[in-house]
Scaffold this active site. Structure first.
Site, PDB file in Angstrom:
ATOM      1  N   ARG A  51     -37.839 -76.249 -59.042  1.00 13.70           N
ATOM      2  CA  ARG A  51     -37.309 -76.987 -58.125  1.00 13.70           C
ATOM      3  C   ARG A  51     -38.660 -77.757 -57.902  1.00 13.70           C
ATOM      4  O   ARG A  51     -39.219 -78.828 -57.048  1.00 13.70           O
ATOM      5  CB  ARG A  51     -37.544 -75.777 -57.451  1.00 13.70           C
ATOM      6  CG  ARG A  51     -36.310 -75.536 -56.528  1.00 13.70           C
ATOM      7  CD  ARG A  51     -36.501 -74.215 -55.754  1.00 13.70           C
ATOM      8  NE  ARG A  51     -37.415 -73.550 -55.439  1.00 13.70           N
ATOM      9  CZ  ARG A  51     -37.518 -72.916 -54.001  1.00 13.70           C
ATOM     10  NH1 ARG A  51     -36.881 -72.585 -53.667  1.00 13.70           N
ATOM     11  NH2 ARG A  51     -38.807 -71.998 -54.782  1.00 13.70           N
ATOM     12  N   LYS A 150     -36.037 -60.550 -70.174  1.00 14.84           N
ATOM     13  CA  LYS A 150     -35.620 -59.421 -69.500  1.00 14.84           C
ATOM     14  C   LYS A 150     -37.062 -59.696 -68.160  1.00 14.84           C
ATOM     15  O   LYS A 150     -37.428 -60.565 -67.952  1.00 14.84           O
ATOM     16  CB  LYS A 150     -36.506 -57.743 -70.224  1.00 14.84           C
ATOM     17  CG  LYS A 150     -37.690 -58.588 -70.401  1.00 14.84           C
ATOM     18  CD  LYS A 150     -38.428 -57.268 -71.340  1.00 14.84           C
ATOM     19  CE  LYS A 150     -39.203 -56.574 -70.624  1.00 14.84           C
ATOM     20  NZ  LYS A 150     -40.363 -56.943 -69.861  1.00 14.84           N
ATOM     21  N   HIS A 180     -38.399 -60.279 -76.920  1.00 14.48           N
ATOM     22  CA  HIS A 180     -39.099 -60.986 -78.065  1.00 14.48           C
ATOM     23  C   HIS A 180     -39.668 -60.118 -79.679  1.00 14.48           C
ATOM     24  O   HIS A 180     -39.766 -60.185 -80.138  1.00 14.48           O
ATOM     25  CB  HIS A 180     -39.912 -62.048 -77.383  1.00 14.48           C
ATOM     26  CG  HIS A 180     -41.056 -60.931 -76.881  1.00 14.48           C
ATOM     27  ND1 HIS A 180     -41.218 -60.364 -75.994  1.00 14.48           N
ATOM     28  CD2 HIS A 180     -42.637 -61.067 -77.338  1.00 14.48           C
ATOM     29  CE1 HIS A 180     -42.681 -59.844 -75.373  1.00 14.48           C
ATOM     30  NE2 HIS A 180     -43.376 -60.478 -76.804  1.00 14.48           N
ATOM     31  N   LYS A 184     -40.068 -60.829 -83.464  1.00 12.26           N
ATOM     32  CA  LYS A 184     -41.509 -60.062 -84.577  1.00 12.26           C
ATOM     33  C   LYS A 184     -41.344 -60.005 -85.956  1.00 12.26           C
ATOM     34  O   LYS A 184     -40.857 -59.269 -86.447  1.00 12.26           O
ATOM     35  CB  LYS A 184     -42.258 -59.336 -83.812  1.00 12.26           C
ATOM     36  CG  LYS A 184     -42.674 -59.664 -82.382  1.00 12.26           C
ATOM     37  CD  LYS A 184     -43.653 -58.494 -82.195  1.00 12.26           C
ATOM     38  CE  LYS A 184     -44.012 -58.333 -80.375  1.00 12.26           C
ATOM     39  NZ  LYS A 184     -45.846 -59.095 -80.139  1.00 12.26           N
ATOM     40  N   GLU A 218     -51.620 -51.701 -75.115  1.00 13.52           N
ATOM     41  CA  GLU A 218     -52.105 -53.085 -74.730  1.00 13.52           C
ATOM     42  C   GLU A 218     -53.767 -52.312 -74.168  1.00 13.52           C
ATOM     43  O   GLU A 218     -53.970 -51.843 -73.665  1.00 13.52           O
ATOM     44  CB  GLU A 218     -51.216 -53.950 -73.157  1.00 13.52           C
ATOM     45  CG  GLU A 218     -49.612 -53.877 -74.483  1.00 13.52           C
ATOM     46  CD  GLU A 218     -49.825 -54.328 -73.452  1.00 13.52           C
ATOM     47  OE1 GLU A 218     -48.962 -55.999 -72.986  1.00 13.52           O
ATOM     48  OE2 GLU A 218     -48.471 -53.991 -72.549  1.00 13.52           O
ATOM     49  N   ASP A 237     -40.171 -51.243 -68.390  1.00 13.29           N
ATOM     50  CA  ASP A 237     -41.241 -52.573 -68.800  1.00 13.29           C
ATOM     51  C   ASP A 237     -41.325 -52.697 -70.832  1.00 13.29           C
ATOM     52  O   ASP A 237     -41.027 -53.620 -70.823  1.00 13.29           O
ATOM     53  CB  ASP A 237     -42.474 -52.875 -68.297  1.00 13.29           C
ATOM     54  CG  ASP A 237     -43.382 -54.594 -68.204  1.00 13.29           C
ATOM     55  OD1 ASP A 237     -42.133 -55.400 -68.830  1.00 13.29           O
ATOM     56  OD2 ASP A 237     -44.327 -53.807 -68.697  1.00 13.29           O
ATOM     57  N   HIS A 242     -38.024 -52.833 -75.719  1.00 12.00           N
ATOM     58  CA  HIS A 242     -38.424 -53.042 -76.609  1.00 12.00           C
ATOM     59  C   HIS A 242     -38.794 -51.767 -77.200  1.00 12.00           C
ATOM     60  O   HIS A 242     -38.346 -52.015 -78.609  1.00 12.00           O
ATOM     61  CB  HIS A 242     -40.781 -53.783 -76.897  1.00 12.00           C
ATOM     62  CG  HIS A 242     -40.537 -54.776 -75.558  1.00 12.00           C
ATOM     63  ND1 HIS A 242     -39.050 -56.035 -75.775  1.00 12.00           N
ATOM     64  CD2 HIS A 242     -41.241 -55.012 -74.933  1.00 12.00           C
ATOM     65  CE1 HIS A 242     -39.932 -56.946 -74.600  1.00 12.00           C
ATOM     66  NE2 HIS A 242     -40.995 -56.612 -74.098  1.00 12.00           N
ATOM     67  N   LYS A 341     -51.251 -49.765 -70.403  1.00  6.56           N
ATOM     68  CA  LYS A 341     -52.141 -51.464 -70.219  1.00  6.56           C
ATOM     69  C   LYS A 341     -53.193 -50.377 -70.516  1.00  6.56           C
ATOM     70  O   LYS A 341     -53.640 -49.587 -70.201  1.00  6.56           O
ATOM     71  CB  LYS A 341     -51.142 -51.576 -68.823  1.00  6.56           C
ATOM     72  CG  LYS A 341     -49.928 -51.775 -68.676  1.00  6.56           C
ATOM     73  CD  LYS A 341     -50.489 -53.582 -68.771  1.00  6.56           C
ATOM     74  CE  LYS A 341     -48.632 -53.694 -68.668  1.00  6.56           C
ATOM     75  NZ  LYS A 341     -48.251 -55.217 -69.926  1.00  6.56           N
TER      76      LYS A 341
HETATM   77  C1  BG6 Z   1     -43.785 -58.333 -72.328  1.00  9.85           C
HETATM   78  C2  BG6 Z   1     -43.807 -56.805 -70.850  1.00  9.85           C
HETATM   79  O1  BG6 Z   1     -42.062 -58.333 -72.034  1.00  9.85           O
HETATM   80  O2  BG6 Z   1     -43.888 -57.195 -73.292  1.00  9.85           O
HETATM   81  C3  BG6 Z   1     -45.210 -57.234 -70.459  1.00  9.85           C
HETATM   82  O3  BG6 Z   1     -43.201 -57.398 -69.675  1.00  9.85           O
HETATM   83  C4  BG6 Z   1     -46.343 -57.127 -71.834  1.00  9.85           C
HETATM   84  O4  BG6 Z   1     -45.936 -56.254 -69.765  1.00  9.85           O
HETATM   85  C5  BG6 Z   1     -45.359 -57.587 -73.501  1.00  9.85           C
HETATM   86  O5  BG6 Z   1     -47.734 -57.542 -71.935  1.00  9.85           O
HETATM   87  C6  BG6 Z   1     -46.028 -57.373 -74.335  1.00  9.85           C
HETATM   88  O6  BG6 Z   1     -45.596 -58.332 -75.712  1.00  9.85           O
HETATM   89  P1  BG6 Z   1     -46.996 -58.043 -77.198  1.00  9.85           P
HETATM   90  O7  BG6 Z   1     -45.860 -59.966 -77.593  1.00  9.85           O
HETATM   91  O8  BG6 Z   1     -47.880 -59.337 -76.167  1.00  9.85           O
HETATM   92  O9  BG6 Z   1     -47.530 -57.314 -77.400  1.00  9.85           O
END
Ligand code: BG6
Length: 490
Positions: A51, A150, A180, A184, A218, A237, A242, A341
């Protein structure tokens, strides 16, 4: 990269949310790397759309700054950046009105014959509006695809609705649902390891495998995503997408080929065979956690609730699950999952622990015989490690030792580790859906996750506190230790 680079045919990539966080941190750097490797052919264009009112030049400046900030040292090459920025265009469009759509159409009409991809790096709430406007403005050519990020829903009902909305405009073979993690390097290596070696597959079952662990830890906290994250939590999440995708690649039957439908058919069967977790067993099989103040990367960090600025929340920032797959191959083999996290470090790995040997011929002096483990490291330091028992070298008696055949991909191939998006963005252009989620997979994943969410609600299962910078709540350790096993320490 050491693999062969095959240029792709020219394309127009339209990135909705072109000035957003994902475009800045991931999409633009990934496409730049493809440019560096000579994979983008003329007259490929990348068109930012959002936008905000920007000129093409201003968007190029935005991209230049994004690359300066997000590329690793040594990757910014002024000439290549200039060439890359020359591919960039910008159109201000509004998902909710007709503003800007004619301009977008005029720009795209210049390259009608090219592959055309629309990347929706925007909130799912406007996926429907954008899809319909793409259709109504006649932007869909015979080689058009759409990429969606997502979260695809927050439960089964909303996922069905979202899939229906997109499905009204695009055919399934045009829809690329990105996860994603599937891009990897090590995740793809999991398939190479299993299916390009004679060694593992005969052992890949409940007769020889004791259990599987999947950890995605993480060190980061909320990262200014409170609005989204507090409504989602770790199960939605990370696990629904994943982690379940990783579990599928570990557990699926051998597909007849790498063809997208074959691979996705097998993953789907795994999702459908996951043993149900509901109010009757949720407390035994799951752990929820939420970080409290602690330390990360050497410095003090706030707790989750403080990051929410005084908010009250029972949202889980950690989840641990003992999952099981109800089929012939995996009967009785637990899959222990944990993700969180603000954990002790950023570390993701899959650990396959084989059964103990049935009988030892060695006497006590030989020492303990450890179970063989195959560790597939996703990050950091991607690689594969196989532990084996050997004789301790030397002329003494027979003493045994647990050693590792350890292969770090970076060392072995002296290769830059490509970001997942680099591969996935171009798979869209190549129209290869193998590493993308099919509609029925996403829905099957929600069918397993929904009863867990509902059970947490019904039982009021609290999020157990854990100190930031640790491996999660003590209940997560108990989850595996109750079964006489321990989390793998790298
Ligand atoms: C995302 C999540 O899909 O993946 C995030 O929404 C997360 O919360 C991230 O931090 C982790 O991705 P990666 O590639 O850094 O492990």
């Amino acid at each position: 990269m050491s693999s062969q680079i095959i240029p792709v045919e020219p394309f127009d990539y339209v990135v909705f949310g072109g000035t957003g966080d994902l475009a800045e941190r991931k999409l633009l750097p990934a496409l730049y790397h493809r440019q560096l490797d000579g994979q983008l052919t003329e007259p490929t264009r990348i068109i930012g759309a959002s936008r905000s009112h920007l000129t093409h030049e201003e968007y190029r400046k935005f991209a230049d700054e994004a690359l300066r900030e997000h590329l690793k040292p040594g990757e910014y090459d002024a000439d290549q950046v200039k060439a890359f920025c020359n591919r960039l265009y910008y159109v201000s469009v509004d998902a909710k009105s007709d503003n800007g759509w004619k301009e977008l159409k005029d720009l795209l009409d210049e390259g009608k014959e090219r592959v055309r991809a629309f990347y929706l790096a925007v909130a799912p709430a406007i996926f429907g509006d954008i899809s319909e406007r793409i259709r109504d403005n006649k932007l869909i050519t015979k080689s058009t695809r759409i990429v969606v990020e997502k979260p695809i829903g927050r439960d089964l009902a909303s996922a069905l609705e979202l899939n229906d909305t997109i499905g009204k405009v695009f055919r399934e073979e045009q829809i690329f649902r990105i996860d994603h993690y599937l891009g990897k390097e090590t995740v793809q290596n999991l398939m190479a390891l299993r299916f390009a070696n004679a060694l593992y597959e005969p052992l890949w079952n409940s007769a020889h495998i004791d259990h599987v662990q999947i950890t995605v830890a993480e060190s980061v906290g909320l990262e200014s995503r409170a609005g989204y994250y507090d409504k989602a939590g770790a199960l939605r999440d990370m696990v629904q997408n994943h982690i379940l995708q990783l579990l599928c690649l570990v557990a699926m039957e051998v597909p007849p080929s790498m063809n997208a439908e074959s691979v996705r058919d097998e993953k789907l069967k795994v999702l459908r065979a996951l043993k149900r977790i509901d109010a009757s067993n949720v407390e035994k099989l799951t752990v929820r956690g939420q970080y409290k103040a602690g330390a990360s990367a050497g410095g003090p960090v706030k707790g989750y609730l403080e990051e929410l600025e005084g908010g009250v929340s029972n949202t889980e920032t950690f989840v641990g699950i003992k999952a099981e797959i109800d089929n012939w191959r995996w009967a009785g083999v637990p899959f222990y999952i944990r993700t969180g996290k603000r954990m002790a470090e950023r570390m993701s790995e899959i650990v396959i622990t084989f059964k103990p040997i049935p009988h030892s011929i060695f006497d006590d002096a030989a020492g303990r015989i450890s179970q063989n483990q195959l560790v597939i490291r996703l990050q950091p330091n991607e690689g594969v490690k196989q532990s084996l028992m050997i004789k301790d070298p030397g002329p003494g008696g027979m003493r045994l030792r647990n050693v590792s055949l350890d292969m770090s991909f970076a060392e072995a191939f002296n290769a830059r580790s490509a970001d997942a998006y680099e591969r996935l963005l171009l798979d869209v252009i190549r129209s290869n859906q193998t590493l993308f989620m099919r509609r029925d997979e996403v829905e099957a994943a929600w069918r397993w996750v929904d009863p867990i969410l509902k059970a947490w609600d019904e039982t009021g299962q609290p999020a157990q506190g854990y100190t930031a910078g640790t491996w999660g709540p003590s209940q997560a350790i108990a989850l595996i230790e109750r079964d006489g096993r321990t989390w793998h320490e790298s």
